[in-house]
Write a protein that holds these residues in place. Structure first.
Motif, PDB file in Angstrom:
ATOM      1  N   GLY A 110       3.465 -30.895  16.373  1.00  0.00           N
ATOM      2  CA  GLY A 110       2.328 -31.796  16.646  1.00  0.00           C
ATOM      3  C   GLY A 110       2.738 -32.955  17.538  1.00  0.00           C
ATOM      4  N   MET A 138      -5.302 -29.560  21.106  1.00  0.00           N
ATOM      5  CA  MET A 138      -5.276 -29.649  19.645  1.00  0.00           C
ATOM      6  C   MET A 138      -4.676 -28.436  18.969  1.00  0.00           C
ATOM      7  SD  MET A 138      -6.418 -32.524  19.375  1.00  0.00           S
ATOM      8  CE  MET A 138      -6.322 -32.586  17.598  1.00  0.00           C
ATOM      9  N   GLY A 170      -2.682 -26.292  16.977  1.00  0.00           N
ATOM     10  CA  GLY A 170      -1.535 -26.538  16.096  1.00  0.00           C
ATOM     11  C   GLY A 170      -1.316 -27.998  15.735  1.00  0.00           C
ATOM     12  N   VAL A 171      -2.274 -28.868  16.055  1.00  0.00           N
ATOM     13  CA  VAL A 171      -2.112 -30.298  15.774  1.00  0.00           C
ATOM     14  C   VAL A 171      -2.999 -30.684  14.582  1.00  0.00           C
ATOM     15  CG1 VAL A 171      -2.347 -32.629  16.719  1.00  0.00           C
ATOM     16  CG2 VAL A 171      -1.654 -30.738  18.207  1.00  0.00           C
ATOM     17  N   GLU A 172      -2.392 -31.367  13.610  1.00  0.00           N
ATOM     18  CA  GLU A 172      -3.140 -31.700  12.392  1.00  0.00           C
ATOM     19  C   GLU A 172      -2.866 -33.138  11.965  1.00  0.00           C
ATOM     20  OE1 GLU A 172      -2.452 -27.360  10.255  1.00  0.00           O
ATOM     21  OE2 GLU A 172      -1.106 -29.025   9.837  1.00  0.00           O
ATOM     22  N   GLY A 173      -3.632 -33.573  10.978  1.00  0.00           N
ATOM     23  CA  GLY A 173      -3.369 -34.835  10.286  1.00  0.00           C
ATOM     24  C   GLY A 173      -3.349 -36.030  11.205  1.00  0.00           C
ATOM     25  N   SER A 174      -2.311 -36.875  11.061  1.00  0.00           N
ATOM     26  CA  SER A 174      -2.281 -38.132  11.820  1.00  0.00           C
ATOM     27  C   SER A 174      -2.116 -37.857  13.320  1.00  0.00           C
ATOM     28  CB  SER A 174      -1.166 -39.038  11.312  1.00  0.00           C
ATOM     29  OG  SER A 174       0.075 -38.431  11.563  1.00  0.00           O
ATOM     30  N   ASN A 175      -1.452 -36.750  13.669  1.00  0.00           N
ATOM     31  CA  ASN A 175      -1.319 -36.426  15.098  1.00  0.00           C
ATOM     32  C   ASN A 175      -2.682 -36.086  15.703  1.00  0.00           C
ATOM     33  OD1 ASN A 175       1.488 -36.756  15.142  1.00  0.00           O
ATOM     34  ND2 ASN A 175       1.816 -34.649  14.454  1.00  0.00           N
ATOM     35  N   TYR A 176      -3.512 -35.413  14.909  1.00  0.00           N
ATOM     36  CA  TYR A 176      -4.882 -35.087  15.342  1.00  0.00           C
ATOM     37  C   TYR A 176      -5.650 -36.375  15.625  1.00  0.00           C
ATOM     38  CZ  TYR A 176      -9.577 -32.940  15.132  1.00  0.00           C
ATOM     39  OH  TYR A 176     -10.852 -32.515  15.412  1.00  0.00           O
ATOM     40  N   GLU A 177      -5.535 -37.317  14.692  1.00  0.00           N
ATOM     41  CA  GLU A 177      -6.259 -38.584  14.871  1.00  0.00           C
ATOM     42  C   GLU A 177      -5.752 -39.345  16.084  1.00  0.00           C
ATOM     43  OE1 GLU A 177      -5.903 -40.469  11.036  1.00  0.00           O
ATOM     44  OE2 GLU A 177      -6.888 -38.684  10.173  1.00  0.00           O
ATOM     45  N   ASN A 234     -11.002 -25.502  19.049  1.00  0.00           N
ATOM     46  CA  ASN A 234     -11.384 -26.230  17.850  1.00  0.00           C
ATOM     47  C   ASN A 234     -12.727 -26.920  18.105  1.00  0.00           C
ATOM     48  OD1 ASN A 234     -11.682 -28.195  15.870  1.00  0.00           O
ATOM     49  ND2 ASN A 234      -9.469 -28.481  15.657  1.00  0.00           N
ATOM     50  N   PHE A 268     -13.168 -30.515  17.028  1.00  0.00           N
ATOM     51  CA  PHE A 268     -12.604 -31.525  17.928  1.00  0.00           C
ATOM     52  C   PHE A 268     -13.572 -31.797  19.085  1.00  0.00           C
ATOM     53  CE2 PHE A 268      -9.831 -32.622  21.610  1.00  0.00           C
ATOM     54  CZ  PHE A 268      -9.247 -33.776  21.112  1.00  0.00           C
TER      55      PHE A 268
END
Ligand SMILES: Nc1ncnc2c1ncn2[C@@H]1O[C@H](COP(=O)(O)OP(=O)(O)O)[C@@H](O)[C@H]1O
Ligand SMILES: [Mg+2]
Length: 257
Positions: A156, A180, A182-189, A211, A214
């Motif tokens: 991420g 996005m 494979g990017v989750e959680g705080s990295n997504y934000e 996604n 997103f």
């Protein structure tokens, strides 16, 4: 809003495969346009055509009123086309900072130009690029990774570094190819916040993304592409409600109902 990118009648085929079929598209300053469509639709090819990876067969590409269609990849980057790559293309055994330092738009580097301009000017450019890189990493909460070898970072964060490198090019057009995945959680934000801020600062942003959440969170408008054609442009809700597109992309209409 000021149009940043304007594409008219863009056409491209690879042998028998039509990847751009008379595409017209305008993206304005402050806009975050979602580009969606099935695999093989021509989304990455469109980015490749805009950024100069492949030449078009026909059509016009203008950046802030300037014709860029005949320019090299390098000159388009200098003109202000910044992009990320679907498969990141980071220098995985180099540090984060080294990767970013390769990205500025007007960086003389260790070139012949550098020796003509003189070492003083190269050093000043290096100092400026360093400050720019650290500023971008700080905005992402990743300043502490500056000296880390890219391959040692979680996936991420590597995706965020891909965005950070694109942002070293401070031009007006930003093309993001599946940022996005494979990017989750705080990295997504973080990704969401940074892309939003870039648009608010006046860039025109185009995001290819599977996604849909997103795209919904971020984009005001979206275009749907299939077989090299833009089939529809509208709000994300309009596109996801369309029966035809639903069947093509979002599973069957019955599934979505
Ligand atoms: N350089 C190339 N040479 C030949 N075919 C290509 C090239 N680039 C893309 N294609 C083909 O064009 C089609 C569209 O690919 P692409 O733009 O990557 O789709 P998407 O990003 O929408 O999944 C695919 O069938 C792909 O194999
Ligand atoms: Mg693609």
């Amino acid at each position: 809003m000021e149009p940043i990118l304007r594409i008219d009648n863009l056409c491209k085929s690879f042998g028998g495969i039509v990847v751009a079929d008379h595409i017209d598209l305008t993206i304005s300053a402050g806009e975050i346009l979602g580009l969606i469509g099935p695999n093989g639709a021509g989304k990455t090819s469109l980015f490749n055509l805009i950024s100069g990876v492949v030449p078009q067969d026909a059509g016009k590409i203008q950046l802030q009123g300037r014709d860029i269609a005949g320019m090299s990849l390098h000159n388009r980057a200098r003109a202000g086309v910044a992009r990320t790559w679907q498969h990141m293309r980071l220098f995985r055994t180099m540090t984060v900072l080294e990767n970013l330092m390769m990205g500025p738009r007007d960086y003389p580097g260790e070139s012949l130009l550098g020796s003509v301009l003189g070492l003083g000017r190269v050093r000043r450019a290096e100092t400026a690029a360093h400050a720019q890189a650290m500023g971008i990493l700080e905005r992402m909460g990743l300043a502490q990774t500056a000296e880390t070898i890219v391959v040692d970072l979680p996936f991420g964060q590597q995706k965020l570094i891909g965005l950070a490198r694109a942002l070293m090019n401070d031009g007006r057009l930003l093309l993001l190819d599946e940022p996005m995945a494979g990017v989750e959680g705080s990295n997504y934000e973080t990704m969401q916040r940074v892309v939003h801020d870039e648009a608010a600062a006046g860039r025109a942003v185009c995001v290819v993304e599977h996604n849909v959440g997103f795209i919904k969170d971020l984009c005001t408008t979206a275009v749907f592409m299939a077989q090299g054609k833009i089939l529809q442009r509208g709000t994300v809700d309009e596109l996801t409600r369309s029966r035809e597109l639903t069947e093509l992309y979002f599973g069957t209409a019955e599934d979505a109902a």
